[in-house]
Design a protein around this motif. Structure first.
Motif: not given
Length: 275
Positions: A117, A120, A122, A217, A249, A251-252, A265-267, A269
């Protein structure tokens, strides 16, 4: 009995490399009472004939033997008894080793996830491949503005679990395929939990197959997500892809790890396939 034949509690503690508190605890537990206690000063004294018993206690404690079992053995010393106790303790040690291996694996998983993360890129749409995943999920319509809005759903997912299975970076929310196709990004339909392989979850678990997804992300949390869903939708349209399932979704990095919202950081997919 003359006091010169006895040893003060502090001296005994030093000789056996244990604390005075441990000796007091053994006394309170009935394992080893002082040979003599001065009624005026309260000082405790031990004799050499008690040293063998103390050695036995210390040996069994090194083996992590529970105090109640040590007390039982001291009341009825027997070769067969100690054999049985050691066999039982060996089984407990093996179980504990297995538990520690699971904990080590969980720590390694979280470290790898955090490292991934933190490195990443972004705000960049990518096409990614994910291997099989185990998840458990519930349908629950919600419009989260912060992580607190997920707490009720998380408690439902963790209900009846013996051990904690909810960790940062494992809880996610999703939007159904139908709502994604309608470009409705404000309301979520699913709350899910990604399970590690070593997680023993007491409930319904779904095995997700290999998936191809478009992913992004971004710095932010769920409240910031709609604009990034729109960005993914544009990418899907431009590359002639079709949505095949619900979004994932997660939040990492969020309040579970840091109070600095600039580091969130949110991802997202979205599973896709070629038209």
């Amino acid at each position: 009995m003359e006091k010169q034949e006895l040893f003060k509690i502090g001296d005994v503690a030093k000789m056996f490399h244990i604390s005075v508190g441990s000796l007091r605890h053994y006394e309170k537990f009935g394992l080893l009472k002082p040979e003599y206690t001065d009624q005026e000063t309260g000082y405790r004294y031990y004799s050499t004939r008690q040293f063998e018993c103390l050695n036995t206690i210390r040996y069994l404690r090194v083996l992590d033997m529970p105090l109640d079992q040590i007390a039982e053995f001291l009341r009825n010393r027997d070769v067969k008894k100690i054999q049985e106790m050691l066999q039982q303790q060996k089984k407990r040690v093996v179980m504990k080793q297995n538990e520690l291996q699971i904990i080590e694996k969980k720590i390694e998983n979280r470290l790898q996830q955090l490292q991934d993360t933190l490195s990443s890129e972004l705000d960049t749409v990518r096409i990614i491949q994910t291997g099989p995943r185990r998840i458990t999920w519930i349908r629950n319509k919600l419009r989260p503005k912060s992580y607190l809005d997920l707490e009720t759903s998380i408690r439902q997912l963790e209900k009846q679990q013996e051990n904690t299975v909810v960790f940062p970076g494992k809880v996610g929310i999703g939007i159904t395929k139908e709502r994604l196709l309608k470009k409705q990004y404000e309301t979520y339909d699913i709350v899910f939990l990604v399970l590690d392989q070593e997680d023993n979850y007491n409930g319904i678990v779904e095995e997700l197959p290999n998936e191809t997804s478009v992913a992004i992300r971004f710095c932010g949390s769920h409240a910031d997500a709609p604009v990034y869903y729109a960005k993914l939708a544009n990418f899907i349209l431009a590359h002639k892809l079709t949505i095949t399932g619900f979004s994932k979704e997660i939040t990492m990095i969020d309040y579970g790890i840091t109070n600095d919202i600039t580091k969130f950081v949110t991802e997202i997919q979205i599973p896709v396939a070629a038209i």
